[in-house]
Design a protein around this motif. Structure first.
Motif, PDB file in Angstrom:
ATOM      1  N   ALA A  82       0.839  -1.205   0.000  1.00 14.21           N
ATOM      2  CA  ALA A  82       0.000   0.000   0.000  1.00 14.21           C
ATOM      3  C   ALA A  82       0.872   1.253   0.000  1.00 14.21           C
ATOM      4  CB  ALA A  82      -0.935  -0.008   1.205  1.00 14.21           C
ATOM      5  N   GLY A  83       1.957   1.239   0.751  1.00 11.46           N
ATOM      6  CA  GLY A  83       2.882   2.373   0.751  1.00 11.46           C
ATOM      7  C   GLY A  83       3.575   2.535  -0.584  1.00 11.46           C
ATOM      8  N   ILE A  84       3.924   1.417  -1.213  1.00  8.36           N
ATOM      9  CA  ILE A  84       4.546   1.462  -2.539  1.00  8.36           C
ATOM     10  C   ILE A  84       3.587   2.075  -3.549  1.00  8.36           C
ATOM     11  CG2 ILE A  84       5.308  -0.018  -4.448  1.00  8.36           C
ATOM     12  CD1 ILE A  84       6.534  -1.857  -2.257  1.00  8.36           C
ATOM     13  N   ALA A  85       2.311   1.718  -3.431  1.00 11.70           N
ATOM     14  CA  ALA A  85       1.309   2.294  -4.335  1.00 11.70           C
ATOM     15  C   ALA A  85       1.259   3.809  -4.198  1.00 11.70           C
ATOM     16  CB  ALA A  85      -0.058   1.679  -4.056  1.00 11.70           C
ATOM     17  N   GLU A  86       1.395   4.314  -2.982  1.00 14.10           N
ATOM     18  CA  GLU A  86       1.398   5.766  -2.780  1.00 14.10           C
ATOM     19  C   GLU A  86       2.604   6.411  -3.460  1.00 14.10           C
ATOM     20  OE1 GLU A  86      -1.014   7.748  -1.301  1.00 14.10           O
ATOM     21  OE2 GLU A  86      -2.065   5.841  -1.589  1.00 14.10           O
ATOM     22  N   THR A  87       3.762   5.764  -3.347  1.00 10.16           N
ATOM     23  CA  THR A  87       4.965   6.288  -4.010  1.00 10.16           C
ATOM     24  C   THR A  87       4.782   6.308  -5.520  1.00 10.16           C
ATOM     25  OG1 THR A  87       6.400   5.485  -2.231  1.00 10.16           O
ATOM     26  CG2 THR A  87       7.436   5.910  -4.365  1.00 10.16           C
ATOM     27  N   VAL A  88       4.269   5.232  -6.063  1.00 11.54           N
ATOM     28  CA  VAL A  88       4.077   5.138  -7.509  1.00 11.54           C
ATOM     29  C   VAL A  88       3.036   6.151  -7.980  1.00 11.54           C
ATOM     30  CG1 VAL A  88       3.210   3.614  -9.342  1.00 11.54           C
ATOM     31  CG2 VAL A  88       4.823   2.733  -7.641  1.00 11.54           C
ATOM     32  N   ARG A  89       2.028   6.363  -7.186  1.00 10.54           N
ATOM     33  CA  ARG A  89       0.944   7.268  -7.577  1.00 10.54           C
ATOM     34  C   ARG A  89       1.431   8.713  -7.690  1.00 10.54           C
ATOM     35  NH1 ARG A  89      -4.670   6.690  -4.487  1.00 10.54           N
ATOM     36  NH2 ARG A  89      -3.458   7.526  -2.748  1.00 10.54           N
ATOM     37  N   SER A  90       2.544   9.040  -7.041  1.00 10.87           N
ATOM     38  CA  SER A  90       3.056  10.407  -7.108  1.00 10.87           C
ATOM     39  C   SER A  90       3.532  10.771  -8.511  1.00 10.87           C
ATOM     40  CB  SER A  90       4.208  10.591  -6.113  1.00 10.87           C
ATOM     41  OG  SER A  90       5.362   9.867  -6.532  1.00 10.87           O
ATOM     42  N   GLU A  91       3.872   9.773  -9.319  1.00  4.76           N
ATOM     43  CA  GLU A  91       4.250   9.987 -10.727  1.00  4.76           C
ATOM     44  C   GLU A  91       3.761   8.753 -11.475  1.00  4.76           C
ATOM     45  OE1 GLU A  91       5.152  12.655 -13.170  1.00  4.76           O
ATOM     46  OE2 GLU A  91       6.270  13.068 -11.332  1.00  4.76           O
ATOM     47  N   LEU A  92       2.467   8.742 -11.745  1.00  4.87           N
ATOM     48  CA  LEU A  92       1.791   7.523 -12.182  1.00  4.87           C
ATOM     49  C   LEU A  92       2.293   7.058 -13.552  1.00  4.87           C
ATOM     50  CD1 LEU A  92      -0.507   5.707 -11.055  1.00  4.87           C
ATOM     51  CD2 LEU A  92      -2.060   6.953 -12.590  1.00  4.87           C
ATOM     52  N   PRO A  93       2.716   5.801 -13.654  1.00  4.26           N
ATOM     53  CA  PRO A  93       3.142   5.272 -14.960  1.00  4.26           C
ATOM     54  C   PRO A  93       1.925   4.874 -15.792  1.00  4.26           C
ATOM     55  CG  PRO A  93       3.274   3.553 -13.308  1.00  4.26           C
ATOM     56  CD  PRO A  93       2.841   4.797 -12.580  1.00  4.26           C
ATOM     57  N   ASP A  94       2.181   4.463 -17.004  1.00  2.93           N
ATOM     58  CA  ASP A  94       1.097   3.974 -17.858  1.00  2.93           C
ATOM     59  C   ASP A  94       0.612   2.602 -17.411  1.00  2.93           C
ATOM     60  OD1 ASP A  94       0.847   5.963 -20.293  1.00  2.93           O
ATOM     61  OD2 ASP A  94       2.976   5.746 -19.868  1.00  2.93           O
ATOM     62  N   VAL A  95       1.509   1.812 -16.825  1.00  2.00           N
ATOM     63  CA  VAL A  95       1.162   0.477 -16.334  1.00  2.00           C
ATOM     64  C   VAL A  95       1.978   0.203 -15.078  1.00  2.00           C
ATOM     65  CG1 VAL A  95       0.952  -1.989 -16.888  1.00  2.00           C
ATOM     66  CG2 VAL A  95       0.862  -0.299 -18.735  1.00  2.00           C
ATOM     67  N   MET A  96       1.361  -0.440 -14.095  1.00  2.00           N
ATOM     68  CA  MET A  96       2.055  -0.885 -12.886  1.00  2.00           C
ATOM     69  C   MET A  96       2.125  -2.406 -12.893  1.00  2.00           C
ATOM     70  SD  MET A  96       3.567  -0.239 -10.039  1.00  2.00           S
ATOM     71  CE  MET A  96       4.064  -1.169  -8.574  1.00  2.00           C
ATOM     72  N   TYR A  97       3.344  -2.932 -12.842  1.00  2.00           N
ATOM     73  CA  TYR A  97       3.576  -4.376 -12.876  1.00  2.00           C
ATOM     74  C   TYR A  97       4.005  -4.903 -11.513  1.00  2.00           C
ATOM     75  CZ  TYR A  97       3.566  -6.135 -17.711  1.00  2.00           C
ATOM     76  OH  TYR A  97       3.206  -6.587 -18.955  1.00  2.00           O
ATOM     77  N   VAL A  98       3.591  -6.126 -11.207  1.00  2.00           N
ATOM     78  CA  VAL A  98       4.206  -6.869 -10.105  1.00  2.00           C
ATOM     79  C   VAL A  98       4.947  -8.056 -10.702  1.00  2.00           C
ATOM     80  CG1 VAL A  98       2.509  -6.162  -8.398  1.00  2.00           C
ATOM     81  CG2 VAL A  98       2.125  -8.258  -9.676  1.00  2.00           C
ATOM     82  N   ALA A  99       6.145  -8.299 -10.199  1.00  2.00           N
ATOM     83  CA  ALA A  99       6.972  -9.407 -10.679  1.00  2.00           C
ATOM     84  C   ALA A  99       7.203 -10.394  -9.540  1.00  2.00           C
ATOM     85  CB  ALA A  99       8.305  -8.892 -11.210  1.00  2.00           C
ATOM     86  N   ASP A 100       6.757 -11.619  -9.752  1.00  2.00           N
ATOM     87  CA  ASP A 100       7.019 -12.691  -8.790  1.00  2.00           C
ATOM     88  C   ASP A 100       8.409 -13.244  -9.095  1.00  2.00           C
ATOM     89  OD1 ASP A 100       6.810 -14.729  -6.918  1.00  2.00           O
ATOM     90  OD2 ASP A 100       5.585 -16.011  -8.215  1.00  2.00           O
ATOM     91  N   SER A 101       9.422 -12.469  -8.729  1.00  2.00           N
ATOM     92  CA  SER A 101      10.793 -12.716  -9.184  1.00  2.00           C
ATOM     93  C   SER A 101      11.339 -14.074  -8.766  1.00  2.00           C
ATOM     94  CB  SER A 101      11.713 -11.615  -8.644  1.00  2.00           C
ATOM     95  OG  SER A 101      11.281 -10.345  -9.073  1.00  2.00           O
ATOM     96  N   PHE A 102      10.872 -14.599  -7.665  1.00  2.00           N
ATOM     97  CA  PHE A 102      11.415 -15.861  -7.157  1.00  2.00           C
ATOM     98  C   PHE A 102      10.465 -17.030  -7.405  1.00  2.00           C
ATOM     99  CE2 PHE A 102      12.843 -12.544  -3.929  1.00  2.00           C
ATOM    100  CZ  PHE A 102      13.881 -12.117  -4.743  1.00  2.00           C
ATOM    101  N   GLY A 103       9.360 -16.768  -8.091  1.00  2.00           N
ATOM    102  CA  GLY A 103       8.412 -17.832  -8.415  1.00  2.00           C
ATOM    103  C   GLY A 103       7.811 -18.483  -7.196  1.00  2.00           C
ATOM    104  N   SER A 104       7.571 -17.693  -6.160  1.00  2.00           N
ATOM    105  CA  SER A 104       7.140 -18.265  -4.884  1.00  2.00           C
ATOM    106  C   SER A 104       5.660 -18.054  -4.570  1.00  2.00           C
ATOM    107  CB  SER A 104       7.967 -17.665  -3.741  1.00  2.00           C
ATOM    108  OG  SER A 104       7.739 -16.269  -3.670  1.00  2.00           O
ATOM    109  N   LEU A 105       4.993 -17.206  -5.334  1.00  2.00           N
ATOM    110  CA  LEU A 105       3.599 -16.890  -5.015  1.00  2.00           C
ATOM    111  C   LEU A 105       2.639 -17.945  -5.554  1.00  2.00           C
ATOM    112  CD1 LEU A 105       3.384 -13.035  -5.640  1.00  2.00           C
ATOM    113  CD2 LEU A 105       3.595 -14.239  -3.448  1.00  2.00           C
ATOM    114  N   THR A 106       1.530 -18.082  -4.860  1.00  2.00           N
ATOM    115  CA  THR A 106       0.411 -18.910  -5.308  1.00  2.00           C
ATOM    116  C   THR A 106      -0.696 -17.979  -5.809  1.00  2.00           C
ATOM    117  OG1 THR A 106      -0.634 -18.914  -3.136  1.00  2.00           O
ATOM    118  CG2 THR A 106       0.988 -20.655  -3.579  1.00  2.00           C
ATOM    119  N   PRO A 107      -1.709 -18.516  -6.488  1.00  2.00           N
ATOM    120  CA  PRO A 107      -2.771 -17.643  -6.999  1.00  2.00           C
ATOM    121  C   PRO A 107      -3.415 -16.749  -5.945  1.00  2.00           C
ATOM    122  CG  PRO A 107      -2.890 -19.761  -8.094  1.00  2.00           C
ATOM    123  CD  PRO A 107      -1.836 -19.892  -7.027  1.00  2.00           C
TER     124      PRO A 107
END
Length: 335
Positions: free
Chosen positions: A146-171
């Motif tokens: 949620a805090g990261i979203a606030e930082t990103v919102r200060s200069e909103l990009p065209d797209v916001m991506y999340v990367a499961d860099s370690f392949g550890s997340l489940t659905p």
């Protein structure tokens, strides 16, 4: 729903072949994916990868002006490069408006996201579109996200991506993160899924169900470790599933995948012990070989060492992190 399909073979796939794509490889991959009407083709890094420093890295690790100028023309696909602020100065983007690239992907970790708005602002001033790619999203709990979203919102990009860099997340973990970001950011959301637990496709589908509209993928899943969602598989389920629309030509995507399998990949992508261990223990795949060797020196269970590494959430793949964990677990000395 009509998701945007982004192929990142030439960028993320370079983790498998040290970015040593030949001019023929680049021309064939870009031209075939463009003919297949893939929406975006990411052609490499501008300024290098933040996680794999190689003195022998090939052309897609840096995307020099000369490399970009030599790219084949595209009729459908937008071309993109990735910029990692920790290794690429903001001024290194200044020549991109004179290139075929129109999209800059700005990649950061949860702990250095504060530097991203400057890059978004600079790219926008150059007339370029942007995505912000939050790497290692599994290390960001919902309050931190949620805090990261606030930082990103200060200069909103065209797209916001999340990367499961370690392949550890489940659905479930993907869904809750996408829902949080979709509820807080007025821009499309994307997902970059790794396949360490065999869940890349399931996680992509969960992300779309939660509101994501952009999908990363790479031909033959070519990427670090267990690889990504495969572009040809993404094109296949988008074609087969009535809930989705796609203009992607599946046979043409498969043609590109066959080329990569036969001419580019140094070995087939696999999901074996090392890839699964990195995923289940939630740490960077580049730790795994070092981890197993260190565990053997100290007479420790490598799975337990991996669990401790993941729990520590290290910011870089450093031998000293491994040594400290192994010394603590063994009481101080190698076996």
């Amino acid at each position: 729903m009509k998701p945007v399909l982004l192929d990142c073979t030439l960028r993320d796939g370079g983790n498998q072949n040290d970015w040593q794509f030949t001019p023929t490889d680049v021309r064939t991959i870009v031209s075939t994916l463009d003919a297949a009407r893939v929406d975006v083709i990411e052609v490499g890094y501008r300024g290098g990868s933040g996680s794999a420093n190689s003195a022998t890295a090939g052309p897609t690790a840096h995307c020099t002006p000369e490399f970009l100028a030599a790219l084949p023309p595209t009729r459908h696909a937008e071309l993109a490069v990735m910029v990692v602020p920790t290794v690429c100065p903001v001024g290194a983007m200044d020549d991109l408006p004179d290139s075929p690239v129109s999209l800059v992907r700005i990649a950061a970790y949860p702990w250095n996201i504060d530097g991203v708005p400057e890059y978004v602002r600079a790219a926008r001033s150059l007339g370029l579109r942007t995505t912000v790619n939050l790497m290692a999203v599994s290390y960001a709990g919902l309050p931190e996200l949620a805090g990261i979203a606030e930082t990103v919102r200060s200069e909103l990009p065209d797209v916001m991506y999340v990367a499961d860099s370690f392949g550890s997340l489940t659905p479930d973990g993907v869904r809750e993160r996408i829902e949080l970001l979709a509820g807080r950011l007025d821009c499309p959301i994307g997902i970059h899924a790794h396949n360490n637990l065999g869940l890349a496709a399931a996680n992509a589908l969960a992300a779309m169900d939660a509101g994501a509209g952009w999908l990363d993928a790479s031909l033959c899943a070519m990427a670090r470790g267990a690889g990504n969602l495969a572009t040809e598989q993404a094109a296949a389920f988008l074609t087969a599933w009535p809930a989705y629309e796609t203009h992607t030509d599946l046979p043409a995507v498969c043609e590109a995948a066959e080329y990569v399998a036969e001419q580019v990949l140094p070995r087939p992508m696999t999901v074996r012990r090392a890839e699964i261990a990195a995923g289940i223990n939630d740490h960077h795949y580049y730790y795994q070989d070092r981890l197993e060797k260190a565990a053997a020196r100290y007479g420790l269970d490598p799975w337990e060492v991996g669990r401790r590494i993941g729990a520590a959430r290290p910011r870089k793949v450093l031998d000293e992190v491994l040594e400290n964990v192994c010394r603590e677990m063994s009481g101080g000395l190698p076996a």
